[in-house]
Design a protein around this motif. Structure first.
Motif, mmCIF file in Angstrom:
data_model
loop_
_atom_site.group_PDB
_atom_site.id
_atom_site.type_symbol
_atom_site.label_atom_id
_atom_site.label_comp_id
_atom_site.label_asym_id
_atom_site.label_seq_id
_atom_site.Cartn_x
_atom_site.Cartn_y
_atom_site.Cartn_z
ATOM 1 N N GLY A 1 0.836 -1.194 0.000
ATOM 2 C CA GLY A 1 0.000 0.000 0.000
ATOM 3 C C GLY A 1 0.871 1.243 0.000
ATOM 4 O O GLY A 1 1.971 1.241 0.562
ATOM 5 N N ASN A 2 0.377 2.285 -0.612
ATOM 6 C CA ASN A 2 1.097 3.558 -0.678
ATOM 7 C C ASN A 2 0.365 4.600 0.146
ATOM 8 O O ASN A 2 -0.776 4.976 -0.162
ATOM 9 C CB ASN A 2 1.199 4.043 -2.128
ATOM 10 N N GLY A 3 0.990 5.050 1.223
ATOM 11 C CA GLY A 3 0.406 6.087 2.058
ATOM 12 C C GLY A 3 -0.851 5.639 2.761
ATOM 13 O O GLY A 3 -1.812 6.397 2.880
ATOM 14 N N VAL A 4 -0.848 4.424 3.269
ATOM 15 C CA VAL A 4 -2.028 3.857 3.909
ATOM 16 C C VAL A 4 -1.882 3.795 5.423
ATOM 17 O O VAL A 4 -2.775 4.186 6.175
ATOM 18 C CB VAL A 4 -2.300 2.438 3.365
ATOM 19 N N LEU A 5 -0.744 3.320 5.884
ATOM 20 C CA LEU A 5 -0.588 3.006 7.309
ATOM 21 C C LEU A 5 -0.770 4.220 8.203
ATOM 22 O O LEU A 5 -1.264 4.087 9.332
ATOM 23 C CB LEU A 5 0.793 2.382 7.570
ATOM 24 N N HIS A 6 -0.382 5.388 7.733
ATOM 25 C CA HIS A 6 -0.478 6.563 8.606
ATOM 26 C C HIS A 6 -1.918 7.037 8.779
ATOM 27 O O HIS A 6 -2.166 7.987 9.526
ATOM 28 C CB HIS A 6 0.427 7.686 8.100
ATOM 29 N N HIS A 7 -2.857 6.380 8.111
ATOM 30 C CA HIS A 7 -4.276 6.650 8.342
ATOM 31 C C HIS A 7 -4.894 5.670 9.333
ATOM 32 O O HIS A 7 -6.024 5.880 9.773
ATOM 33 C CB HIS A 7 -5.063 6.511 7.038
ATOM 34 N N LEU A 8 -4.195 4.598 9.647
ATOM 35 C CA LEU A 8 -4.809 3.483 10.360
ATOM 36 C C LEU A 8 -4.566 3.537 11.864
ATOM 37 O O LEU A 8 -3.726 4.281 12.361
ATOM 38 C CB LEU A 8 -4.274 2.163 9.804
ATOM 39 N N PHE B 1 5.329 -1.084 2.209
ATOM 40 C CA PHE B 1 4.539 0.146 2.267
ATOM 41 C C PHE B 1 5.453 1.355 2.094
ATOM 42 O O PHE B 1 6.614 1.334 2.500
ATOM 43 C CB PHE B 1 3.812 0.257 3.613
ATOM 44 N N ILE B 2 4.900 2.397 1.489
ATOM 45 C CA ILE B 2 5.546 3.709 1.450
ATOM 46 C C ILE B 2 4.741 4.624 2.355
ATOM 47 O O ILE B 2 3.514 4.724 2.221
ATOM 48 C CB ILE B 2 5.560 4.296 0.027
#
Length: 302
Positions: free
Chosen positions: A177-184, A205-206
Motif C-alpha cells: 500500500g502507498n500512504g495507507v498506514l499513517h491513516h490506520l 509500504f511507502i
C-alpha cells in the motif's frame, strides 16, 4: 486514500486508509445523524461506565470512518495527479518499491487502498495469473474499480484494513500500500496483518515521515490535502510494528522533492538530488529529516 507514483506511472501517489463496512452490503451503513436528544441519550443507571466508554469509542471510530470515506469518495473523480504530480515526479523510483515482484505474479496479492485500481491494471498488463484482492474504505473507489473490466481473479471490496474481514488468515503472499498506514489504528492493524500473511509472506509500504522543516510547513499550509485523523509516521509507529513483524525501514527523499522542483524537475536535477539523498541519508542524524519511508514487513520467526 490509501498516497501514488510507481515507476510505471506518472500519477501522484494516492493517500488513503481502509476502514470498515461489510462489502456484501454494497453500501455504507451509518447511524442517523441528529442534533436531537432521544431517550437513548439520557443517563441510564443500568448502564455501566465501561459500556458508556465503549459506546463513546465506537461513535468516535464511526465518525472517523465516515470522515475518511467521505474524503476519498470526493477524490475519486478529482484529477489530483495534475494538482500534485509535479511534487511527486522526482520520487517515482521511491514508490516503485511497492510494485509486486515477479515471484508473486502467480500468488496471492493484497492491496490496501486500491483507490482507482491503477496497480491492479498494471498487474494485469504484466500478465498476472494469481489472486489479487484490493480493499479500500471508499465505496466510490470500489465501485470505480469494479467497472474496470479486470479478470475474475482480481476482486475489490469495501473493507477495513484494521479488520480485513474479507481476507482469509494466512492467505496473503504479498501485501502492499502507498500512504495507507499513517491513516490506520496501528495497534489494531498490525496483529491483523500479521495473521493474514502466509508463513513466508511479506508486505511493503511507502509512508510519509515527519520530514524536514519545509515539508512540515507545506503540510501546515495545505490541510485540505489530508484527512483530519492522518499523521506522519514516526519512531513510535515503527516500534509498534516491530512487536509483530521483522521490520526493515529505508529513509528516502531528503533533498527531494524541493531541490528538483527548483530546477523544474529536470532529469539532471532529479539525478543529482537522488544521489545526494542516498549519501546524506546514510547519516543517522539526518534520517529523521527524510520525507518518505520504505517499510518492509515479514512474519516474526516462531
Amino acid at each position: 486514500m490509501l498516497i501514488h507514483a510507481p515507476a510505471h506511472s506518472n500519477q501522484q501517489p494516492h493517500l488513503h486508509p481502509k476502514l470498515s463496512w461489510r462489502p456484501e452490503s454494497g453500501e455504507r451503513h451509518r447511524g442517523a445523524r441528529t442534533n436531537c436528544i432521544g431517550a437513548s441519550d439520557l443517563p441510564n443507571n443500568d448502564t455501566s461506565l465501561g459500556e458508556q466508554t465503549m459506546n463513546h469509542s465506537q461513535e468516535k471510530t464511526r465518525a472517523r470512518l465516515d470522515s475518511e470515506a467521505d474524503f476519498h469518495d470526493a477524490r475519486i473523480n478529482t484529477p489530483d495527479e495534475h494538482r500534485l504530480g509535479y511534487v511527486y515526479r522526482s520520487v517515482a523510483d521511491v514508490y516503485a518499491f511497492c510494485t509486486p515482484p515477479d515471484e508473486v505474479m502467480c500468488g496471492s496479492i493484497l492491496e490496501l487502498g486500491c483507490f482507482r485500481g491503477d496497480e491492479a491494471l498494471a498487474l494485469r498488463d504484466r500478465g498476472f495469473s494469481g489472486r489479487y484482492a484490493g480493499i479500500d474504505i471508499s465505496p466510490a473507489s470500489i465501485e470505480h474499480c469494479q467497472h474496470l473490466g479486470l479478470p475474475a481473479g482480481m476482486t475489490f471490496s469495501v473493507d477495513d484494513a484494521n479488520v480485513m474481514e474479507t481476507v482469509e488468515d494466512a492467505s496473503v503472499n504479498y501485501a502492499f500500500g502507498n500512504g495507507v498506514l499513517h491513516h490506520l489504528d496501528l495497534p489494531r492493524f498490525a496483529p491483523v496483518l500479521a495473521r493474514k500473511l502466509a508463513t513466508r509472506g511479506r508486505a511493503r509500504f511507502i509512508e510519509p515521515a515527519q520530514g524536514n522543516l519545509p515539508l512540515r510547513l507545506f503540510r501546515r499550509l495545505t490541510p485540505a490535502l489530508r484527512t483530519p485523523d492522518e499523521h506522519p509516521f514516526d519512531n513510535d509507529s515503527i516500534a509498534l510494528l516491530r512487536r509483530h513483524f521483522q521490520v526493515i525501514v529505508r529513509h528516502k527523499a531528503l533533498l527531494r522533492p524541493i531541490l528538483p522542483m527548483l530546477a523544474f524537475n529536470s532529469h539532471a536535477a532529479v539525478r543529482l538530488a537522488s544521489k545526494l539523498d542516498e549519501r546524506l541519508l546514510r547519516l543517522r542524524f539526518l534520517q529523521d529529516q527524510a520525507w518518505l519511508l520504505q517499510i518492509e514487513l515479514a512474519p516474526r520467526a516462531v
